[in-house]
Design a protein around this motif. Structure first.
Motif, PDB file in Angstrom:
ATOM      1  N   VAL A  61       0.837  -1.194   0.000  1.00 46.44           N
ATOM      2  CA  VAL A  61       0.000   0.000   0.000  1.00 46.44           C
ATOM      3  C   VAL A  61       0.877   1.252   0.000  1.00 46.44           C
ATOM      4  O   VAL A  61       0.567   2.244  -0.648  1.00 46.44           O
ATOM      5  CB  VAL A  61      -0.943   0.011   1.226  1.00 46.44           C
ATOM      6  CG1 VAL A  61      -1.719   1.303   1.317  1.00 46.44           C
ATOM      7  CG2 VAL A  61      -1.874  -1.183   1.164  1.00 46.44           C
ATOM      8  N   THR A  62       1.969   1.184   0.707  1.00 46.11           N
ATOM      9  CA  THR A  62       2.909   2.289   0.779  1.00 46.11           C
ATOM     10  C   THR A  62       4.248   1.836   0.210  1.00 46.11           C
ATOM     11  O   THR A  62       4.726   0.756   0.537  1.00 46.11           O
ATOM     12  CB  THR A  62       3.109   2.750   2.244  1.00 46.11           C
ATOM     13  OG1 THR A  62       1.850   3.168   2.769  1.00 46.11           O
ATOM     14  CG2 THR A  62       4.100   3.884   2.329  1.00 46.11           C
ATOM     15  N   SER A  89      -4.381   4.592  -2.060  1.00 42.93           N
ATOM     16  CA  SER A  89      -5.673   4.137  -1.555  1.00 42.93           C
ATOM     17  C   SER A  89      -6.606   3.966  -2.748  1.00 42.93           C
ATOM     18  O   SER A  89      -6.815   4.902  -3.516  1.00 42.93           O
ATOM     19  CB  SER A  89      -6.243   5.176  -0.585  1.00 42.93           C
ATOM     20  OG  SER A  89      -7.549   4.823  -0.201  1.00 42.93           O
ATOM     21  N   VAL A  90      -7.136   2.772  -2.915  1.00 42.77           N
ATOM     22  CA  VAL A  90      -8.018   2.489  -4.045  1.00 42.77           C
ATOM     23  C   VAL A  90      -9.459   2.453  -3.535  1.00 42.77           C
ATOM     24  O   VAL A  90      -9.777   1.703  -2.618  1.00 42.77           O
ATOM     25  CB  VAL A  90      -7.643   1.146  -4.710  1.00 42.77           C
ATOM     26  CG1 VAL A  90      -8.577   0.845  -5.864  1.00 42.77           C
ATOM     27  CG2 VAL A  90      -6.193   1.169  -5.167  1.00 42.77           C
ATOM     28  N   THR A  94     -12.318   5.391  -7.964  1.00 42.86           N
ATOM     29  CA  THR A  94     -11.027   5.968  -8.350  1.00 42.86           C
ATOM     30  C   THR A  94      -9.960   5.580  -7.345  1.00 42.86           C
ATOM     31  O   THR A  94     -10.240   4.931  -6.352  1.00 42.86           O
ATOM     32  CB  THR A  94     -11.127   7.504  -8.460  1.00 42.86           C
ATOM     33  OG1 THR A  94      -9.894   8.007  -8.971  1.00 42.86           O
ATOM     34  CG2 THR A  94     -11.393   8.152  -7.120  1.00 42.86           C
ATOM     35  N   GLY A  95      -8.784   5.986  -7.605  1.00 41.56           N
ATOM     36  CA  GLY A  95      -7.696   5.788  -6.653  1.00 41.56           C
ATOM     37  C   GLY A  95      -7.133   7.135  -6.245  1.00 41.56           C
ATOM     38  O   GLY A  95      -7.201   8.106  -7.001  1.00 41.56           O
ATOM     39  N   LYS A  96      -6.626   7.187  -5.066  1.00 41.50           N
ATOM     40  CA  LYS A  96      -5.996   8.404  -4.563  1.00 41.50           C
ATOM     41  C   LYS A  96      -4.621   8.035  -4.045  1.00 41.50           C
ATOM     42  O   LYS A  96      -4.377   6.892  -3.663  1.00 41.50           O
ATOM     43  CB  LYS A  96      -6.819   9.023  -3.422  1.00 41.50           C
ATOM     44  CG  LYS A  96      -8.191   9.480  -3.822  1.00 41.50           C
ATOM     45  CD  LYS A  96      -8.935  10.029  -2.622  1.00 41.50           C
ATOM     46  CE  LYS A  96     -10.360  10.393  -3.018  1.00 41.50           C
ATOM     47  NZ  LYS A  96     -11.142  10.860  -1.872  1.00 41.50           N
ATOM     48  N   VAL A 131      -5.478   9.475 -10.241  1.00 47.65           N
ATOM     49  CA  VAL A 131      -5.823  10.781 -10.791  1.00 47.65           C
ATOM     50  C   VAL A 131      -5.403  11.904  -9.843  1.00 47.65           C
ATOM     51  O   VAL A 131      -4.919  12.944 -10.277  1.00 47.65           O
ATOM     52  CB  VAL A 131      -7.342  10.859 -11.074  1.00 47.65           C
ATOM     53  CG1 VAL A 131      -7.730  12.234 -11.575  1.00 47.65           C
ATOM     54  CG2 VAL A 131      -7.739   9.781 -12.059  1.00 47.65           C
ATOM     55  N   ASN A 132      -5.588  11.696  -8.558  1.00 50.65           N
ATOM     56  CA  ASN A 132      -5.286  12.729  -7.566  1.00 50.65           C
ATOM     57  C   ASN A 132      -4.098  12.324  -6.702  1.00 50.65           C
ATOM     58  O   ASN A 132      -4.141  11.297  -6.028  1.00 50.65           O
ATOM     59  CB  ASN A 132      -6.499  12.966  -6.652  1.00 50.65           C
ATOM     60  CG  ASN A 132      -7.691  13.497  -7.413  1.00 50.65           C
ATOM     61  OD1 ASN A 132      -7.557  14.431  -8.188  1.00 50.65           O
ATOM     62  ND2 ASN A 132      -8.839  12.890  -7.217  1.00 50.65           N
ATOM     63  N   LEU A 133      -3.081  13.133  -6.733  1.00 49.03           N
ATOM     64  CA  LEU A 133      -1.903  12.921  -5.884  1.00 49.03           C
ATOM     65  C   LEU A 133      -1.745  14.134  -4.991  1.00 49.03           C
ATOM     66  O   LEU A 133      -1.606  15.256  -5.480  1.00 49.03           O
ATOM     67  CB  LEU A 133      -0.648  12.725  -6.739  1.00 49.03           C
ATOM     68  CG  LEU A 133       0.675  12.637  -5.977  1.00 49.03           C
ATOM     69  CD1 LEU A 133       0.697  11.439  -5.034  1.00 49.03           C
ATOM     70  CD2 LEU A 133       1.848  12.574  -6.955  1.00 49.03           C
TER      71      LEU A 133
END
Length: 163
Positions: A61-62, A89-90, A94-96, A131-133
């Motif tokens: 995850v990390t 984080s999925v 979406t995923g972040k 999409v979002n970081l």
């Protein structure tokens, strides 16, 4: 000089830390160098241990990315001079992802190491379809924020809360 960072020419790589790094013959040295970097970030965080780093790396995850210096000595070990964590984080739609723990040893700052670490997590997040970081940084760490702004990050209008 009075603590000023001296600009020097540094050749380095950025790569993800692996289980094999931590369990290999240089594992103790790696943990020690990561602990030095963690202490620069915060004097009240949890000390890093081999078990903790293995737990983080194994979860998937990390990811911990490290910048390692190329030395002129013939050796199979390259010292760690910086690091950043990428947490993914999925969700259903979406995923972040967010980057944390960006830190570079003081003597290696102003050489593009922090920028390369950030570029690495941007690329890794894109590869995962993120999409979002977001990137978090303490208000005290102005140079880290300047690098983020230079790469296109903007302040969010958000309230971050902690329990």
């Amino acid at each position: 000089m009075s603590g000023d960072n001296i600009l020097m020419s540094v050749t380095f790589d950025v790569r993800a830390l692996t289980v094999y790094d931590v369990l290999g013959r240089h594992g103790d040295r790696i943990i020690s160098e990561l602990e030095v970097l963690r202490a620069i970030l915060s004097d009240n965080g949890m000390p890093l241990t081999k078990e903790r780093i293995l737990w983080v790396v194994r979860t998937g995850v990390t990811k911990i990315y490290v910048a390692t210096e190329h030395t002129e000595m013939e050796t199979d070990y390259q010292p760690i001079i910086g690091m950043i964590s990428l947490c993914i984080s999925v969700q259903i739609q979406t995923g972040k992802a967010w980057g944390e723990d960006l830190v570079v040893l003081p003597t290696y700052r102003n050489n593009g190491v922090g920028e390369m670490l950030l570029l690495k997590i941007i690329h890794a997040a894109e590869e995962e379809g993120i999409v979002n970081l977001d990137v978090t940084s303490s208000y005290k760490r102005k140079s880290a924020a300047q690098i983020c702004y230079a790469l296109g990050f903007v302040d969010r209008e958000s309230r971050l809360m902690r329990l």
